[in-house]
Design a protein around this motif. Sequence first.
Motif, mmCIF file in Angstrom:
data_model
loop_
_atom_site.group_PDB
_atom_site.id
_atom_site.type_symbol
_atom_site.label_atom_id
_atom_site.label_comp_id
_atom_site.label_asym_id
_atom_site.label_seq_id
_atom_site.Cartn_x
_atom_site.Cartn_y
_atom_site.Cartn_z
ATOM 1 N N HIS A 88 8.723 -3.473 3.700
ATOM 2 C CA HIS A 88 8.457 -2.685 2.501
ATOM 3 C C HIS A 88 6.983 -2.383 2.286
ATOM 4 O O HIS A 88 6.646 -1.719 1.306
ATOM 5 C CB HIS A 88 9.011 -3.412 1.274
ATOM 6 C CG HIS A 88 10.481 -3.657 1.331
ATOM 7 N ND1 HIS A 88 11.417 -2.680 1.070
ATOM 8 C CD2 HIS A 88 11.191 -4.780 1.654
ATOM 9 C CE1 HIS A 88 12.640 -3.182 1.196
ATOM 10 N NE2 HIS A 88 12.526 -4.454 1.554
ATOM 11 N N VAL A 89 6.071 -2.859 3.135
ATOM 12 C CA VAL A 89 4.640 -2.620 2.957
ATOM 13 C C VAL A 89 4.018 -2.253 4.298
ATOM 14 O O VAL A 89 4.599 -2.499 5.358
ATOM 15 C CB VAL A 89 3.924 -3.859 2.373
ATOM 16 C CG1 VAL A 89 4.342 -4.115 0.952
ATOM 17 C CG2 VAL A 89 4.163 -5.079 3.244
ATOM 18 N N ALA A 90 2.817 -1.687 4.230
ATOM 19 C CA ALA A 90 2.025 -1.370 5.416
ATOM 20 C C ALA A 90 0.630 -1.954 5.236
ATOM 21 O O ALA A 90 0.241 -2.364 4.133
ATOM 22 C CB ALA A 90 1.955 0.140 5.629
ATOM 23 N N GLU A 91 -0.131 -2.004 6.306
ATOM 24 C CA GLU A 91 -1.485 -2.555 6.242
ATOM 25 C C GLU A 91 -2.340 -1.747 5.269
ATOM 26 O O GLU A 91 -2.338 -0.526 5.282
ATOM 27 C CB GLU A 91 -2.120 -2.554 7.630
ATOM 28 C CG GLU A 91 -1.464 -3.515 8.601
ATOM 29 C CD GLU A 91 -2.159 -3.562 9.945
ATOM 30 O OE1 GLU A 91 -3.149 -2.820 10.110
ATOM 31 O OE2 GLU A 91 -1.729 -4.337 10.827
ATOM 32 N N GLY A 92 -3.058 -2.465 4.428
ATOM 33 C CA GLY A 92 -3.920 -1.824 3.447
ATOM 34 C C GLY A 92 -3.270 -1.594 2.100
ATOM 35 O O GLY A 92 -3.958 -1.194 1.150
ATOM 36 N N ASP A 93 -1.975 -1.839 1.973
ATOM 37 C CA ASP A 93 -1.288 -1.621 0.696
ATOM 38 C C ASP A 93 -1.677 -2.709 -0.309
ATOM 39 O O ASP A 93 -1.795 -3.884 0.043
ATOM 40 C CB ASP A 93 0.227 -1.643 0.881
ATOM 41 C CG ASP A 93 0.746 -0.397 1.586
ATOM 42 O OD1 ASP A 93 -0.068 0.533 1.782
ATOM 43 O OD2 ASP A 93 1.940 -0.357 1.923
ATOM 44 N N GLY A 94 -1.857 -2.302 -1.539
ATOM 45 C CA GLY A 94 -2.036 -3.258 -2.614
ATOM 46 C C GLY A 94 -0.682 -3.679 -3.157
ATOM 47 O O GLY A 94 0.216 -2.837 -3.328
ATOM 48 N N VAL A 95 -0.519 -4.945 -3.414
ATOM 49 C CA VAL A 95 0.772 -5.453 -3.868
ATOM 50 C C VAL A 95 0.571 -6.303 -5.120
ATOM 51 O O VAL A 95 -0.524 -6.797 -5.389
ATOM 52 C CB VAL A 95 1.469 -6.298 -2.779
ATOM 53 C CG1 VAL A 95 1.756 -5.445 -1.554
ATOM 54 C CG2 VAL A 95 0.640 -7.510 -2.398
ATOM 55 N N LYS A 96 1.649 -6.457 -5.882
ATOM 56 C CA LYS A 96 1.656 -7.280 -7.072
ATOM 57 C C LYS A 96 2.425 -8.568 -6.805
ATOM 58 O O LYS A 96 3.233 -8.651 -5.888
ATOM 59 C CB LYS A 96 2.291 -6.521 -8.242
ATOM 60 C CG LYS A 96 1.521 -5.283 -8.669
ATOM 61 C CD LYS A 96 0.157 -5.651 -9.242
ATOM 62 C CE LYS A 96 -0.587 -4.410 -9.741
ATOM 63 N NZ LYS A 96 -1.909 -4.763 -10.300
ATOM 64 N N ARG A 97 2.169 -9.554 -7.627
ATOM 65 C CA ARG A 97 2.844 -10.844 -7.492
ATOM 66 C C ARG A 97 4.359 -10.667 -7.587
ATOM 67 O O ARG A 97 4.861 -9.909 -8.416
ATOM 68 C CB ARG A 97 2.346 -11.798 -8.578
ATOM 69 C CG ARG A 97 2.836 -13.228 -8.422
ATOM 70 C CD ARG A 97 2.118 -14.119 -9.419
ATOM 71 N NE ARG A 97 2.510 -15.515 -9.252
ATOM 72 C CZ ARG A 97 3.473 -16.089 -9.937
ATOM 73 N NH1 ARG A 97 4.130 -15.397 -10.860
ATOM 74 N NH2 ARG A 97 3.779 -17.353 -9.737
ATOM 75 N N ASN A 98 5.088 -11.337 -6.691
ATOM 76 C CA ASN A 98 6.563 -11.321 -6.598
ATOM 77 C C ASN A 98 7.116 -10.011 -6.045
ATOM 78 O O ASN A 98 8.330 -9.822 -6.033
ATOM 79 C CB ASN A 98 7.207 -11.611 -7.955
ATOM 80 C CG ASN A 98 6.944 -13.031 -8.424
ATOM 81 O OD1 ASN A 98 6.849 -13.950 -7.615
ATOM 82 N ND2 ASN A 98 6.804 -13.215 -9.731
ATOM 83 N N GLN A 99 6.248 -9.116 -5.572
ATOM 84 C CA GLN A 99 6.743 -7.885 -4.960
ATOM 85 C C GLN A 99 7.383 -8.201 -3.613
ATOM 86 O O GLN A 99 6.898 -9.031 -2.852
ATOM 87 C CB GLN A 99 5.592 -6.892 -4.778
ATOM 88 C CG GLN A 99 6.008 -5.565 -4.144
ATOM 89 C CD GLN A 99 4.850 -4.591 -4.076
ATOM 90 O OE1 GLN A 99 3.928 -4.642 -4.905
ATOM 91 N NE2 GLN A 99 4.872 -3.705 -3.098
ATOM 92 N N LEU A 100 8.504 -7.512 -3.300
ATOM 93 C CA LEU A 100 9.209 -7.728 -2.037
ATOM 94 C C LEU A 100 8.408 -7.108 -0.897
ATOM 95 O O LEU A 100 8.051 -5.928 -0.946
ATOM 96 C CB LEU A 100 10.607 -7.105 -2.111
ATOM 97 C CG LEU A 100 11.481 -7.249 -0.871
ATOM 98 C CD1 LEU A 100 11.747 -8.716 -0.564
ATOM 99 C CD2 LEU A 100 12.806 -6.508 -1.053
#
Length: 378
Positions: free
Chosen positions: A72-84
């Motif tokens: 569900h993510v790629a390099e450089g993506d910002g994520v939030k706590r508990n995000q899948l």
Amino acid sequence: MSRSALISLAVIGVIVGAYYYAKRPKPVEVEVYVLTEGEVKATVSNTRVGTVKACRRSYLAPATGGQVAALHVAEGDGVKRNQLLLEIWNDDLKAQVELQSAQIKVNRANAEQICELAAGTGREADRLVKLQRSKQFVSVDMVDKAVTQAKAQQANCRSARINVEVGIANLNVAKAAVERTIIHAPFDGVVAEVNAEVGEFVTPSPPGILTLPPIDLLDLNCLYVSAPIDEVDAAHIRTGMQACVSLDAFSGERCSGKVSRIAPYVLEKEKQARTVEIEVILTDPKDLEGLMPGYSADVEVLLARKDSALRLPAEAILGTERVLLIGADGVLEERRFEPGLANWSFTEVVSGLDKGDRVVYSVGQEGIEQGVAVREKQ
């Protein structure tokens, strides 16, 4: 003596004089430093290069091995706590969750039925007991059977309700098994690396075997510098001391640092000097601009400082406590002094020299080859 002979002797004398004048030793050129007062610091620096690190950095891997089903993510993506972030194939485990959910519904229905029957037998037993107490014709055996049956039904009711709780516990176990196949972000951050693709098989890293984590997550909002300090110097450092940080990638120093941690042990590695790891945090947000984890960095911890002290540049000191002083007669003399605070740039003069004294800052190469006139000061 004839006039021509005198002229010849004079010419020869001039030539000889000119020859010796041309061959005379050249004066030794030295740079002079005049002793003045200024700031002197006692500092300690790292022995090997330090590193900028993130306060929180997680190498994330699923708790169980499996085939990557969704990324569900790629390099450089910002994520939030508990995000899948990543999910491995778990259809069988999700089916177990659905099965346990359905089983809970069945258990609840059975419990409702059994508890209603228990309530009915309880009411029947109460009626028979009341009739017996009113001395109507009711046998003791009938009352005893009714009471016993009511108690048994109540026990069945409790058992049915416990079965519902067992079903909920089994559902939690099934959900936990699903969670072992899913990676959630433990904190807000940025995805530094992704070492997995959909369809690949990933496993947690077993003890003693280093494998790349599927996801490397960084928190760039908090950075610090970790640096090794020689064991001899580490004893003088305390948490809270001011420190300056310099980086090869940027010019200048960043002096809002403070020592936040000192390792409780000495690092011992083969063929390396023994060191103590310290951590320095930068308190000024401007000093954090442009920093990234992995940058090489050097730290200079301030142990003590005097704003106005008689000082010598480090280049003028011979050994640890000697200088070449230019005397009143212009001849160099060796003078000893008592040093105080010192760093790589300046050393404090406690005694032995006075303000305004002229000391040799450096000697040119020709002076080193020819030697200089030095006499010991008695």
